[in-house]
Design a protein around this motif. Sequence first.
Motif, PDB file in Angstrom:
ATOM      1  N   LEU A 157       3.174 -37.078  -5.666  1.00 23.23           N
ATOM      2  CA  LEU A 157       3.858 -35.862  -5.240  1.00 23.23           C
ATOM      3  C   LEU A 157       2.861 -34.736  -4.997  1.00 23.23           C
ATOM      4  O   LEU A 157       2.901 -34.038  -3.975  1.00 23.23           O
ATOM      5  N   SER A 198       4.247 -25.492  -4.277  1.00 21.09           N
ATOM      6  CA  SER A 198       3.683 -25.812  -2.957  1.00 21.09           C
ATOM      7  C   SER A 198       4.403 -25.028  -1.870  1.00 21.09           C
ATOM      8  O   SER A 198       3.776 -24.507  -0.942  1.00 21.09           O
ATOM      9  N   MET A 240       0.833  -1.213   0.000  1.00 20.88           N
ATOM     10  CA  MET A 240       0.000   0.000   0.000  1.00 20.88           C
ATOM     11  C   MET A 240       0.855   1.245   0.000  1.00 20.88           C
ATOM     12  O   MET A 240       0.770   2.085  -0.869  1.00 20.88           O
ATOM     13  N   ILE A 264      13.967 -35.513  -4.175  1.00 16.47           N
ATOM     14  CA  ILE A 264      13.061 -36.116  -5.152  1.00 16.47           C
ATOM     15  C   ILE A 264      13.841 -36.640  -6.352  1.00 16.47           C
ATOM     16  O   ILE A 264      13.613 -37.750  -6.820  1.00 16.47           O
ATOM     17  N   LEU A 297       3.959 -38.387 -10.154  1.00 14.67           N
ATOM     18  CA  LEU A 297       3.546 -36.988 -10.086  1.00 14.67           C
ATOM     19  C   LEU A 297       2.311 -36.808  -9.221  1.00 14.67           C
ATOM     20  O   LEU A 297       2.220 -35.887  -8.407  1.00 14.67           O
ATOM     21  N   ALA A 317      -1.425 -26.558   6.362  1.00 14.12           N
ATOM     22  CA  ALA A 317      -0.917 -25.205   6.548  1.00 14.12           C
ATOM     23  C   ALA A 317      -2.046 -24.183   6.490  1.00 14.12           C
ATOM     24  O   ALA A 317      -2.087 -23.237   7.276  1.00 14.12           O
ATOM     25  N   VAL A 355       8.944 -30.540 -14.404  1.00 16.12           N
ATOM     26  CA  VAL A 355       7.561 -30.545 -13.923  1.00 16.12           C
ATOM     27  C   VAL A 355       7.518 -30.761 -12.412  1.00 16.12           C
ATOM     28  O   VAL A 355       6.868 -30.015 -11.671  1.00 16.12           O
ATOM     29  N   SER A 356       8.235 -31.767 -11.970  1.00 18.18           N
ATOM     30  CA  SER A 356       8.146 -32.091 -10.549  1.00 18.18           C
ATOM     31  C   SER A 356       8.764 -30.967  -9.701  1.00 18.18           C
ATOM     32  O   SER A 356       8.268 -30.661  -8.620  1.00 18.18           O
ATOM     33  N   LEU A 381       0.799 -18.462   2.847  1.00 19.39           N
ATOM     34  CA  LEU A 381      -0.148 -18.661   3.945  1.00 19.39           C
ATOM     35  C   LEU A 381       0.460 -18.206   5.265  1.00 19.39           C
ATOM     36  O   LEU A 381      -0.173 -17.505   6.059  1.00 19.39           O
ATOM     37  N   GLY A 382       1.710 -18.619   5.460  1.00 10.91           N
ATOM     38  CA  GLY A 382       2.373 -18.282   6.722  1.00 10.91           C
ATOM     39  C   GLY A 382       2.545 -16.789   6.878  1.00 10.91           C
ATOM     40  O   GLY A 382       2.267 -16.219   7.934  1.00 10.91           O
ATOM     41  N   GLN A 427       3.226 -21.511  -1.786  1.00  8.39           N
ATOM     42  CA  GLN A 427       1.907 -21.437  -1.162  1.00  8.39           C
ATOM     43  C   GLN A 427       2.034 -21.426   0.362  1.00  8.39           C
ATOM     44  O   GLN A 427       1.377 -20.665   1.052  1.00  8.39           O
ATOM     45  N   LEU A 428       2.919 -22.297   0.822  1.00  4.06           N
ATOM     46  CA  LEU A 428       3.135 -22.400   2.263  1.00  4.06           C
ATOM     47  C   LEU A 428       3.628 -21.056   2.824  1.00  4.06           C
ATOM     48  O   LEU A 428       3.100 -20.560   3.817  1.00  4.06           O
ATOM     49  N   LEU A 462      -0.302 -28.555   2.279  1.00  5.09           N
ATOM     50  CA  LEU A 462      -0.869 -27.200   2.166  1.00  5.09           C
ATOM     51  C   LEU A 462      -2.198 -27.108   2.903  1.00  5.09           C
ATOM     52  O   LEU A 462      -2.518 -26.084   3.507  1.00  5.09           O
ATOM     53  N   LEU A 502       6.339 -28.243  -9.289  1.00 10.46           N
ATOM     54  CA  LEU A 502       5.307 -28.653  -8.333  1.00 10.46           C
ATOM     55  C   LEU A 502       5.777 -28.385  -6.902  1.00 10.46           C
ATOM     56  O   LEU A 502       5.070 -27.781  -6.090  1.00 10.46           O
ATOM     57  N   VAL A 503       6.985 -28.805  -6.630  1.00  8.45           N
ATOM     58  CA  VAL A 503       7.530 -28.620  -5.280  1.00  8.45           C
ATOM     59  C   VAL A 503       7.621 -27.127  -4.937  1.00  8.45           C
ATOM     60  O   VAL A 503       7.200 -26.679  -3.873  1.00  8.45           O
ATOM     61  N   ALA A 529       1.876 -32.767  -1.545  1.00  4.34           N
ATOM     62  CA  ALA A 529       1.951 -31.308  -1.420  1.00  4.34           C
ATOM     63  C   ALA A 529       0.600 -30.739  -1.013  1.00  4.34           C
ATOM     64  O   ALA A 529       0.506 -29.864  -0.143  1.00  4.34           O
ATOM     65  N   LYS A 548       1.074  -7.631   2.369  1.00  2.00           N
ATOM     66  CA  LYS A 548       0.473  -6.619   1.494  1.00  2.00           C
ATOM     67  C   LYS A 548       1.522  -5.950   0.634  1.00  2.00           C
ATOM     68  O   LYS A 548       1.339  -5.732  -0.560  1.00  2.00           O
ATOM     69  N   GLN A 556       0.913 -14.343   5.510  1.00  2.00           N
ATOM     70  CA  GLN A 556      -0.349 -13.622   5.680  1.00  2.00           C
ATOM     71  C   GLN A 556      -0.747 -13.596   7.139  1.00  2.00           C
ATOM     72  O   GLN A 556      -1.317 -12.628   7.634  1.00  2.00           O
ATOM     73  N   LYS A 557      -0.407 -14.713   7.819  1.00  4.18           N
ATOM     74  CA  LYS A 557      -0.746 -14.800   9.230  1.00  4.18           C
ATOM     75  C   LYS A 557       0.245 -14.006  10.081  1.00  4.18           C
ATOM     76  O   LYS A 557      -0.145 -13.238  10.956  1.00  4.18           O
ATOM     77  N   THR A 601      10.793  -3.951   2.587  1.00  4.19           N
ATOM     78  CA  THR A 601      10.119  -4.994   1.816  1.00  4.19           C
ATOM     79  C   THR A 601      11.134  -5.858   1.084  1.00  4.19           C
ATOM     80  O   THR A 601      10.932  -7.061   0.944  1.00  4.19           O
ATOM     81  N   PHE A 604      -2.622 -21.476   9.373  1.00  3.57           N
ATOM     82  CA  PHE A 604      -2.419 -20.048   9.133  1.00  3.57           C
ATOM     83  C   PHE A 604      -3.686 -19.333   8.675  1.00  3.57           C
ATOM     84  O   PHE A 604      -3.620 -18.306   8.021  1.00  3.57           O
ATOM     85  N   ALA A 605      -4.852 -19.886   8.990  1.00  2.00           N
ATOM     86  CA  ALA A 605      -6.086 -19.312   8.455  1.00  2.00           C
ATOM     87  C   ALA A 605      -6.256 -17.844   8.847  1.00  2.00           C
ATOM     88  O   ALA A 605      -6.035 -17.463   9.988  1.00  2.00           O
ATOM     89  N   VAL A 606      -6.629 -17.018   7.870  1.00  3.45           N
ATOM     90  CA  VAL A 606      -6.898 -15.605   8.119  1.00  3.45           C
ATOM     91  C   VAL A 606      -8.256 -15.273   7.508  1.00  3.45           C
ATOM     92  O   VAL A 606      -8.506 -15.588   6.348  1.00  3.45           O
TER      93      VAL A 606
END
Lengths: 367, 193, 278, 441
Positions: free
Chosen positions: C11, B83, A1, B59, C8, C22, B75-76, B90-91, B86-87, C19, B79-80, C15, B101, B93-94, B37, C26-28
Amino acid sequence: MEDNMEGKTPEEKPAAGVAAEKPAPRPGPMPKKAGVGPRFVVSSSPHVHDGRTVSQIMRLVIIALAPAALYSIYIFGLDALRVLMISIASAMIFEAISQKIMKRPVALRDSSAVLTGLLLAMNLPSTSPWWLIVVGNFFAIVIAKQLYGGLGYNPFNPALVGRVVLLISFPVHMTARWVTASRFGTDAVTTATPLSRMKDSLATLGHIDIAFGRGEIFDLLIGNRAGCLGETSIVLLALGGLFLIWKRVISWRIPVMFIGAVWAMTGIFHLFDPAHYADPSFHVITGGLFIGAIFMATDYVTSPVTKKGILIFGAGCGVITVLIRLWGAYPEGVSFAILLMNATTPLIDRYTKPRVFGAVDTKKAAA
Amino acid sequence: MPKLIIIIISAVLVNNFVLMRFLGICPFLGVSKRVSTAAGMSGAVLFVMTMASVVTWLIYHYVLVPFGLTYLQTVSFILVIASLVQLVELGLQKISPALYKALGIFLPLITTNCAVLGVSVLNIQKEFTLIETTIFGAGAAIGFGVAMVLFSGLRERIDLCDTPIPFRGTAIGLVTAGLLSLAFMGFTGLVKL
Amino acid sequence: MLTAVIALAALALLAAFGLAIAARVFAVPHNPKADEIEEVLPGANCGACALPGCAELAKRIAEVKADIDACPVGGESVAQAIAVIMGMEFEGGADREVALVLCKGSDQVAAKRFFYNGIYDCNSAALIFGGDKACTYGCLGLGTCAGVCPFGAIDMVPGGLAVVDPEKCTGCTKCVASCPKGIIRMVPASRKLHILCSSHDKGGVARKHCKVACIGCMKCVKAAPEGAITMDDFLAVVDYSFEIPAEVAAECPMNTIVVTGEAAGACEEPSAAAGGDA
Amino acid sequence: MGSGRFFGGIHPSYNKGLADSSAIVEMPLPERLVVFFAQNLGAPSQPVVKKGDEVKKGQVIAEAGGFVSTPVHAPTSGTIDSIGIYPSPVGVDAPAAVLTPDGKDEWFEGCSVERSSEGLDVGQIKEIIHDNGIVGMGGATFPTHVKLSPPAGKKMDLLVINGAECEPYLTADHRLMVEHAEGILDGAALFAAVIGVGRVVIAIEKNKPDAIEVMRKAVAGRQGFSVEAMGVIYPQGAEKQLIFALTKRKVPAGGLPMDVGVLVHNVGTALAAGEAVRYNRPLIQRVVTVTGSGIREPKNILARVGTRFEDLVKFCGGLEGDAAKCINGGPMMGVAQYSLDAAVTKGTSGLVILRQEEVAQFVSDACIRCARCLEACPMRLNPSALSIFIEKMRFEDANEYNVMDCIECGCCAYVCPSRRPMVHHFRRAKAEVRKLQRKTG
């Protein structure tokens, strides 16, 4: 922001007070003509000034560089004069053109372009072709300085940016065509610089092979060796530095820390392994260390402003120089070291903020 | 041991991922407007890069090689990495909504950050051991962080500059990045890896 | 082939499982409407809604803590779009308001008290005797309002006077807050007749300071509909709830009244020496 | 003690020779006096006279507007001609009474009567100082009785009488010390008695050897008094710097000298307070140095409060041709005037008229980061970074870089080779930061 707001304001709408967007210099200095309009000029305090100006400072630096520059003509002959002239002229032309294009007042009178041109010339070999010098000055003045808004804003030392661009783009011209002292152009001899000779011998023989007797030291000191125009005469450069310190243009901190760090670090390695690491004094008086430490690293705009920061800056320059000299691919690391430390300047300034007079107690009181 | 040190020096200085290999330019330009930041981003990348290095190495050596599936490498790995990102998202954000932000779209974009995939692939190419892989991953991330923080410091300063209007913002940022990588060229040949 | 698919899939499953855990940890809480609303807001983060940025306003609106027309910049169209997102009705708003600089005294017509030598910024200049203009109510002309306008709606005319372009103005009121003299006022965009002066000085003094000052002669008051123009301490002030015929402007002996659309703020006498009679 | 130095500081050209050897002369009453109602820091005084009133010399024409406020007295006997807004020398236009002297110069009854200060208790002395409108005469005009009333629990052990007068050009305090040493010391003794300290130091910069000599002789017989010769460096006279140089005590940022047990008073204040108690004489006149290259005959003038600068200039032979700047106070911290209609207030220590070529002209070129301002700043700020932030309206950053601790001494702008209007920037930022703080509470 926050990012968003920071980003938008300056990009879309120049903040008030930006010099370039002034419609006319209305609240500028008082007109010289007497008797027109109001009598008094009113401004905030203070109402007196010590009289020192930016162009004065630039001129003092140029004066300090002059002996070394003149001496380079003596050593390398008229070729050196040619390099100096082309460099200074092209620097001034680029400065004027870019300021015209950007619709800013053409400020050649502050002499900063002359200084950049002179410094870049001092960092070039006397054999440099004219186009090399012009390209170097283009990068120095246009890319490294004017794109950022001109004097005062450039984060990297313009002359060094010019030199490093040339060094990377045209290594043959910049490192392979050295001539040694020829006294006005007679019997020029092509050789390598002392530092690259050291590096070569290390690579081919497995140990360093440099003579370091009294004669050699004397030759190195007075600049009787291969190298860039201005980097050879250690004595004259040092005198220029003392002049600047005496005139209070630069402080002793950066040169002393820079040269001291190089001396100390190479000294330690020399102690442990003299076969692979040259004498510290050799490192100090060869290469571009003096011109770098005295005239390039001390550039106001690109070095930190705080006392502590300046010390860190100088030492950092020295350490990186030694790293590159001893293990890097380039024989000389002064320019890279200064550029790298230029990049750290904003962070150094930020984390060495001077503590306000009496600040200790406020923190206690607030807690 | 000396090899590990060489790996670190190589990853941080000589072959700096951003400034020498030109990987991960997207966040390098995107979230380097403020030192804070930039440091946060570097932290996130440090986590993702190190973890990704380790997991992809495992892997590769314990799944793909035994089953003869090495052609699935890219590809694999993606994927890793996805994920892991994403982790982190999520972390973060909390834990630090402000940083979350500030990083905005660039946080999920670590997924497509070529630096992370690059480090994983390089690990395999250079036939590192697991420990070397970990060190190289972390080193590469530190190199990324060093470049980020230096660059963000410069950008904060450039923000206060009187840059000509057409060059404001990313344009002058790119010029600066170029000059910064010019300076890093000085480290060429410092170590050979 | 099969091994590849199985490997795959396994895998991916692994994952996904990680997630999922997780996501729980970490829910918000999150309101998707806020994002949608932020999309339709202008995104200038100008602060006209008195909140720190568009995202904050979007959040408030989504939580029904702010009105759907709380963004003065976006106006009706934005309010309409937000109404759709929130599933509410929007019954049109008030007339659009634009900023207006209540001063006509450029350097050509207004006298100066002294040579100001300092920062090119109105707020800074105002720290020193309230600025260099002889008229202490006048526009300082250093462009601070033009600098803060996020929409580029304020021009500085030569001679130092801020003029708002009503077409570009979105009514964010940033300039109103930035003016150290407080002479920028929000007026309905539909009204065309304005009195461009803020000087409460007595007629004689005001006339000495500026050639286009309101001298409080009351001619416009008499010509305008009852109550449409009132006198406030030697200054004629327009009440914008009235419609005032354009002919009233001709009554003004000082040329202070303008009808927008007809060269507002232009200087008729550029030859007059600036500040000569201070 | 005494040889101590503070951080930073500058060595401007002092130009004190213009007036430092000319004795204080009393100026004849001008035709009219402009007396401002607000003459002290703090709450403005409330006028109690109206147009047409006859007043006597020393009669109260404005009463204190609160605790941190003092009354204002009529500087001579005469008629209040009008009350209006005039350019006040501190940089704003403010209400003032115009007084036409009747030439008799008659004291209001009870004023200027010699009496003994024996037997007065501390409260009574403070009341007399308040009633006679005594304020700090170094320029800050902070009410003296407030300074003498530290909150309970503050223990003081040192009184410093500030005779440093580090501002270039000004010689008012210098002449005062040479000519009224005993009076100053009497006042100092009074202050010391009120706050109960035994040690009094008179701090004088070394460039006033005659003042040091006179004061040394004068303190010879007094218990606990001493004279310290201070190094000649600007701003030696700034409270925090003076205290540090004398005692090595650091006044905390945002704090007051009393936080380190020291009280600082100007020599002029000491003299005025002493006379107020001894003679019940209100503060209606002060020494003003009228000097600078733009004035024909520089003088140290004993002028009534309310004397217009125009009259001072006339008394000193008028302006030189290209006089371009008229400064109330010294050239480092004084306020430039746009008109000679401004008048002497209790804080007017000098009137410096500079010629065009001497005046510093600000041009706001880019900062070249030479760091000279960092070396000059006695508060150890980073003026370079501050001014860049403020130029871009980033006041929060400026606050983080401690702009509020700036004492506006002007050292940074004095040395800036880019001629950036540093102090102006900082004043702006302080106003903005205060606004921000008020908003956030």
